[in-house]
Design an enzyme around this catalytic site. Structure first.
Site, PDB file in Angstrom:
ATOM      1  N   LYS A 149       0.851  -1.200   0.000  1.00  0.00           N
ATOM      2  CA  LYS A 149       0.000   0.000   0.000  1.00  0.00           C
ATOM      3  C   LYS A 149       0.881   1.242   0.000  1.00  0.00           C
ATOM      4  O   LYS A 149       0.683   2.149  -0.815  1.00  0.00           O
ATOM      5  CB  LYS A 149      -0.881   0.003   1.246  1.00  0.00           C
ATOM      6  N   ASN A 150       1.877   1.276   0.888  1.00  0.00           N
ATOM      7  CA  ASN A 150       2.652   2.506   1.057  1.00  0.00           C
ATOM      8  C   ASN A 150       3.658   2.743  -0.051  1.00  0.00           C
ATOM      9  O   ASN A 150       4.213   3.831  -0.169  1.00  0.00           O
ATOM     10  CB  ASN A 150       3.325   2.530   2.431  1.00  0.00           C
ATOM     11  N   CYS A 191      -4.862  12.993  12.495  1.00  0.00           N
ATOM     12  CA  CYS A 191      -5.588  11.734  12.367  1.00  0.00           C
ATOM     13  C   CYS A 191      -5.474  11.040  13.721  1.00  0.00           C
ATOM     14  O   CYS A 191      -4.859  11.548  14.647  1.00  0.00           O
ATOM     15  CB  CYS A 191      -5.013  10.878  11.249  1.00  0.00           C
ATOM     16  N   ARG A 229       0.546  14.899  12.661  1.00  0.00           N
ATOM     17  CA  ARG A 229       1.020  14.633  11.302  1.00  0.00           C
ATOM     18  C   ARG A 229       1.200  15.913  10.474  1.00  0.00           C
ATOM     19  O   ARG A 229       0.562  16.124   9.450  1.00  0.00           O
ATOM     20  CB  ARG A 229       0.096  13.635  10.625  1.00  0.00           C
ATOM     21  N   PRO A 230       2.061  16.806  10.959  1.00  0.00           N
ATOM     22  CA  PRO A 230       2.333  18.057  10.236  1.00  0.00           C
ATOM     23  C   PRO A 230       3.102  17.798   8.940  1.00  0.00           C
ATOM     24  O   PRO A 230       3.469  16.658   8.647  1.00  0.00           O
ATOM     25  CB  PRO A 230       3.203  18.823  11.226  1.00  0.00           C
ATOM     26  N   ASP A 288       4.504   0.573  12.057  1.00  0.00           N
ATOM     27  CA  ASP A 288       3.262   0.006  11.513  1.00  0.00           C
ATOM     28  C   ASP A 288       3.040  -1.432  11.950  1.00  0.00           C
ATOM     29  O   ASP A 288       1.995  -2.008  11.650  1.00  0.00           O
ATOM     30  CB  ASP A 288       3.267   0.068   9.981  1.00  0.00           C
ATOM     31  N   ARG A 327      -8.707  -0.188   4.467  1.00  0.00           N
ATOM     32  CA  ARG A 327      -7.747   0.776   3.913  1.00  0.00           C
ATOM     33  C   ARG A 327      -6.442   0.089   3.557  1.00  0.00           C
ATOM     34  O   ARG A 327      -5.750   0.482   2.641  1.00  0.00           O
ATOM     35  CB  ARG A 327      -7.451   1.888   4.928  1.00  0.00           C
TER      36      ARG A 327
END
Ligand code: EPZ
Length: 422
Positions: free
Chosen positions: A22-23, A118, A123-124, A308, A400
């Site tokens: 996915k990433n 999130c 998460r800047p 993760d 997701r």
């Protein structure tokens, strides 16, 4: 909303195919914006995040077609109509911010909404902005959007990132491929997904070296051409399913797995008493008998233990013999799975970025709620080994990042089904 019903059902045996990452796919897809020629991705995973990225690229005017049941993504951004990534898409998926670098490089302008926070953190995007400004971009924040422009084009530069951010590395490297001159990016992230992105960019004609190390060098070129690229295996899905036989017992072969993708994670599993061996088709993971041993974990940028996989590892440690200390150093709020695991009888104490898990003999099934993508699958893993039934709600988080979870786990003997929501 759908939920997943899992019933503890003893050891697991058989094979699980691992999909494309996915990433990796989420950074390979925006790379199409760098060229007016077609870019085709194979081995793409069938996930809702990929559908979100498809919608975003289409909103910019790119043509994106999903072929062969979603395993092939054919893209062309020959005729773009917009350089604005709207908040309503970006807020759903942070990775939408990966169109910033490519749009800036190809068109000299981009308007990208800040993703907003999130579940796992603020998460800047300061590291993305600093890197692109080092290449000569002028970026200002207005009404929650980053307005970026580089009227005379981007110029190569030497830039050291304050933190080895994955997304910032991807945005900066993609932007630098079309900058004038040479860019040297220091303290770059080393994740396999970045190596995969660079391999694809190189096929498109980019001049890049050093990927996978902390220093990546990019010689800008005038244009990039089309290519076809196979998405690398998903190391996080791989690690997730390696934990299934670890937590339930049994022996499972993860097809497509490679030790190089999960070396530090596999090391921790071995220390816990789980055997991991490479086979001709992937990785064989086995836990013969008795409980696993507690091990300590600190999450770090690659090649360290992946953040993760922290939630999933915590599920295993809940049933280990001893005490395990898990330190989350990448995100500020990534222990939301802990209270849900406690509902299943786990013994976990969270203080700031550290969770202390005292293993118990066996967890007990319970209704639990998924709070984010990796937490959702951590609860499923716990349910596989628990006594009785576990219902995991809000599985849209799961969709997701994991394709066909029920089918893959049923295939190795798990008792699991998806319950349609009302
Ligand atoms: C990527 O997110 C992954 N997502 C994440 O996977 C993964 O957890 C993360 O890398 C770390 O490995 C994708 O690749 C689509 P970062 P990214 O920039 O790029 C802070 C999943 O479950 N930071 O390396 O957003 C940030 O807040 C997802 O698949 C800044 O402070 O991660 C975080 O604390 C979750 N400023 C840390 O750095 C910035 O400008 C790591 O972020 C950027 C990041």
């Amino acid at each position: 909303m759908d939920s997943i019903l899992v019933t503890g059902n003893g050891p697991l045996n058989g094979q699980i195919p691992i999909a494309g990452a996915k990433n990796a796919c989420l950074t390979l897809m925006p790379a199409t914006l760098l060229s007016d020629e077609p870019l085709t991705l194979t081995n793409a995973p069938r996930l809702s995040d990929i559908k979100t990225m498809t919608a975003l690229l289409q909103s910019l005017g790119a043509e994106v077609s999903s072929l062969q049941d979603g395993q092939v993504i054919a893209m062309s951004s020959h005729d773009l109509t917009s350089q604005t990534a709207d908040y309503d898409i970006v807020r759903k998926m942070r990775a939408s911010n990966l169109v910033l670098g490519p749009l800036l490089a190809r068109f000299g302008q981009a308007v990208v909404s800040l993703p907003g926070g999130c579940a796992i953190g603020a998460r800047p995007m300061d590291l993305h902005v600093e890197g692109l400004e080092a290449l000569g971009a002028e970026i200002e924040l207005k009404d929650g959007y980053l307005h970026a422009k580089a009227p005379g084009g981007l110029k190569g530069a030497v830039h050291e990132m304050r933190f080895a951010s994955v997304g910032a590395t991807e945005n900066i490297v993609m932007a630098a491929t079309l900058a004038k001159g040479t860019t040297v990016l220091k303290n770059a992230a080393r994740e396999p997904e970045i190596v995969d992105l660079v391999e694809c960019l190189r096929k498109m004609g980019a001049q890049i070296s050093g990927e996978g190390s902390s220093t990546i060098e990019i010689q800008g070129v005038d244009r990039l051409h089309g290519a076809t690229h196979q998405v690398v295996t998903d190391r996080i899905e791989l690690g997730t399913y390696m934990l299934a036989p670890a937590i339930c017992g049994g022996e499972v072969e993860l097809l497509g797995g490679r030790m190089s993708l999960v070396a530090s994670f596999a090391e921790k599993l071995e220390a816990a008493g789980v055997s991991v061996t490479e086979t001709a088709n992937g990785l064989m993971v086995a836990r013969k008998n008795g409980r696993v041993r507690s091990v300590d974990v600190v999450t770090e940028p690659f090649p360290g233990f992946p953040t993760d996989l922290q939630a999933q590892m915590m599920a295993l440690m809940c049933t280990a013999e001893g005490v395990s200390v898990l330190e989350e150093r990448i995100f500020e709020n990534r222990f939301m799975h802990a209270p849900e695991l406690v509902r299943m009888g786990a013994n976990i104490e969270v203080h700031g970025g550290t969770a202390t898990v005292t293993g118990v003999e066996r967890l007990k099934g319970a209704p639990v709620m998924a709070t984010d993508l990796r937490a959702s699958v951590s609860l499923i893993l716990a349910g596989l080994a628990a006594e009785g039934e576990t219902t995991v709600s809000r599985v849209y988080h799961l969709d997701r990042g994991y394709e066909h979870v029920v089918r893959k786990l049923e295939g190795v003997g798990a008792k699991i089904e998806r319950i349609k929501g009302q």
